[in-house]
Design an enzyme around this catalytic site. Structure first.
Site, mmCIF file in Angstrom:
data_model
loop_
_atom_site.group_PDB
_atom_site.id
_atom_site.type_symbol
_atom_site.label_atom_id
_atom_site.label_comp_id
_atom_site.label_asym_id
_atom_site.label_seq_id
_atom_site.Cartn_x
_atom_site.Cartn_y
_atom_site.Cartn_z
ATOM 1 N N LYS A 176 0.834 -1.217 0.000
ATOM 2 C CA LYS A 176 0.000 0.000 0.000
ATOM 3 C C LYS A 176 0.861 1.257 0.000
ATOM 4 O O LYS A 176 0.616 2.187 -0.753
ATOM 5 C CB LYS A 176 -0.900 0.058 1.245
ATOM 6 C CG LYS A 176 -2.084 -0.860 1.235
ATOM 7 C CD LYS A 176 -3.072 -0.509 2.356
ATOM 8 C CE LYS A 176 -2.450 -0.519 3.743
ATOM 9 N NZ LYS A 176 -2.081 -1.839 4.248
ATOM 10 N N ARG A 203 -1.070 -9.015 12.930
ATOM 11 C CA ARG A 203 -1.612 -7.943 12.084
ATOM 12 C C ARG A 203 -2.434 -8.527 10.934
ATOM 13 O O ARG A 203 -3.447 -7.962 10.535
ATOM 14 C CB ARG A 203 -0.485 -7.061 11.554
ATOM 15 C CG ARG A 203 -0.007 -6.060 12.611
ATOM 16 C CD ARG A 203 1.392 -5.556 12.372
ATOM 17 N NE ARG A 203 1.580 -4.944 11.088
ATOM 18 C CZ ARG A 203 2.749 -4.913 10.425
ATOM 19 N NH1 ARG A 203 3.812 -5.472 10.953
ATOM 20 N NH2 ARG A 203 2.837 -4.327 9.270
ATOM 21 N N ARG A 214 10.905 -1.855 11.333
ATOM 22 C CA ARG A 214 9.833 -1.313 12.165
ATOM 23 C C ARG A 214 9.571 -2.216 13.355
ATOM 24 O O ARG A 214 9.661 -3.431 13.237
ATOM 25 C CB ARG A 214 8.553 -1.231 11.322
ATOM 26 C CG ARG A 214 8.164 0.165 10.945
ATOM 27 C CD ARG A 214 7.104 0.147 9.883
ATOM 28 N NE ARG A 214 5.886 -0.552 10.305
ATOM 29 C CZ ARG A 214 4.787 -0.608 9.569
ATOM 30 N NH1 ARG A 214 4.751 -0.025 8.391
ATOM 31 N NH2 ARG A 214 3.724 -1.247 9.998
ATOM 32 N N ARG A 249 11.115 -6.355 5.335
ATOM 33 C CA ARG A 249 11.123 -4.901 5.088
ATOM 34 C C ARG A 249 12.192 -4.191 5.926
ATOM 35 O O ARG A 249 12.307 -4.407 7.121
ATOM 36 C CB ARG A 249 9.728 -4.371 5.452
ATOM 37 C CG ARG A 249 9.520 -2.911 5.247
ATOM 38 C CD ARG A 249 8.085 -2.604 4.967
ATOM 39 N NE ARG A 249 7.162 -2.919 6.075
ATOM 40 C CZ ARG A 249 5.851 -2.762 5.997
ATOM 41 N NH1 ARG A 249 5.293 -2.330 4.880
ATOM 42 N NH2 ARG A 249 5.090 -3.056 7.023
HETATM 43 P P1 ADP Z 1 0.492 -2.111 7.926
HETATM 44 O O1 ADP Z 1 -0.646 -1.816 7.003
HETATM 45 O O2 ADP Z 1 1.751 -2.460 7.197
HETATM 46 O O3 ADP Z 1 0.150 -3.085 9.016
HETATM 47 P P2 ADP Z 1 0.363 0.644 9.004
HETATM 48 O O4 ADP Z 1 1.583 1.482 8.953
HETATM 49 O O5 ADP Z 1 -0.775 1.017 8.103
HETATM 50 O O6 ADP Z 1 0.901 -0.831 8.729
HETATM 51 O O7 ADP Z 1 -0.208 0.555 10.507
HETATM 52 C C1 ADP Z 1 0.601 0.197 11.596
HETATM 53 C C2 ADP Z 1 -0.236 0.164 12.889
HETATM 54 O O8 ADP Z 1 -0.811 1.463 13.144
HETATM 55 C C3 ADP Z 1 -1.420 -0.795 12.889
HETATM 56 O O9 ADP Z 1 -1.034 -2.115 13.226
HETATM 57 C C4 ADP Z 1 -2.307 -0.149 13.979
HETATM 58 O O10 ADP Z 1 -1.824 -0.407 15.281
HETATM 59 C C5 ADP Z 1 -2.115 1.333 13.726
HETATM 60 N N1 ADP Z 1 -3.123 1.885 12.768
HETATM 61 C C6 ADP Z 1 -2.858 2.399 11.530
HETATM 62 N N2 ADP Z 1 -4.002 2.813 10.949
HETATM 63 C C7 ADP Z 1 -5.010 2.554 11.816
HETATM 64 C C8 ADP Z 1 -6.433 2.730 11.783
HETATM 65 N N3 ADP Z 1 -7.068 3.249 10.720
HETATM 66 N N4 ADP Z 1 -7.151 2.346 12.863
HETATM 67 C C9 ADP Z 1 -6.553 1.811 13.939
HETATM 68 N N5 ADP Z 1 -5.229 1.598 14.036
HETATM 69 C C10 ADP Z 1 -4.450 1.959 13.000
#
Ligand code: ADP
Length: 222
Positions: free
Chosen positions: A14, A169, A158, A125
């Site tokens: 993404k 996740r 990360r 990553r």
């Molecule tokens: P990825 O999609 O690779 O898991 P992100 O960088 O999008 O990673 O998100 C990392 C973390 O941030 C998630 O595991 C969650 O804890 C938090 N997070 C991100 N976006 C949201 C959201 N829309 N609602 C709740 N938690 C979120």
């Protein structure tokens, strides 16, 4: 006003695709994960509240994320939302708030890839601490392990990119985010894109699907 949502499991690419699409389409890229990590780094009140959720791979409570994202959207103009909304409740709240300013989601792009690809993309990553260049130990390794090809900076992982948290996740995605796909499908704005292969190839698929999306119905109140 154009607002596009990018949905997909962790590791599907993404972030990479969001940068390309935002640039091509002139959209402001708003990545909820990046914004939360910046808040954690800066030790803001939001960061302190979000930290334990982000580090363990669980979702941050809806109200914290919705406020953070909607505030940014309203001052940004045309946006590409990456990582938000992540639950049906977040999507409904977003539609309600956007409806107040006569805005709505124009398209939801879903990126997909097989589970093994996702796990390798997550666990492999690495990013440069200094210049943020991205690498992957399986698919795009740096010439010297742990060192950035571009600037010689240190490559870091990360805190939530280890195998255990990655698995959690993915489960969180299946349970809490996958229902969002049906939400956007029912609204007639979903575009499903194969996220495997070369990033340029995937970017081409997304661009092609969005030129079609322009003529489709929109989500939210008229
Ligand atoms: P990825 O999609 O690779 O898991 P992100 O960088 O999008 O990673 O998100 C990392 C973390 O941030 C998630 O595991 C969650 O804890 C938090 N997070 C991100 N976006 C949201 C959201 N829309 N609602 C709740 N938690 C979120």
């Amino acid at each position: 006003m154009t607002d596009i949502v990018l949905i997909g499991p962790p590791g599907v690419g993404k972030g990479t695709q969001a940068l390309v699409l935002a640039d091509r389409a002139g959209l402001t890229h708003l990545a909820s994960g990046d914004l939360l990590r910046a808040s954690i780094r800066d030790e803001t009140v939001l960061g302190l509240l979000a930290k334990t959720y982000v580090d363990s791979g669980r979702l941050v409570p809806d109200e914290l994320v919705v406020d953070m994202m909607v505030d940014r959207m309203l001052s940004a103009g045309d946006t590409l939302l990456d990582g938000f909304p992540r639950t049906v409740a977040q999507a409904e709240e977003l539609e309600e708030r956007l409806g107040r300013v006569r805005r709505r989601i124009d398209a939801a792009v879903l990126l997909t890839a097989p589970r093994l690809t996702l796990i390798r993309r997550i666990v492999g990553r690495r990013s440069c601490r200094a210049c943020q260049a991205q690498y992957n130990t399986y698919f795009a390794p740096s010439r010297v392990e742990g060192i950035c090809d571009a600037c010689g900076g240190e490559l870091v992982t990360r805190s939530d990119d280890n195998a255990t948290t990655a698995q959690l996740r993915l489960e969180v995605y299946d349970n809490q985010t996958a229902p969002l796909v049906e939400h956007y499908r029912a609204a007639g704005v979903l575009r499903e894109i194969d996220g495997t292969g070369d990033p340029d190839e995937v970017a081409g698929r997304i661009a092609a699907s969005l030129s079609v999306a322009a003529a489709e119905p929109k989500v939210g109140p008229p």
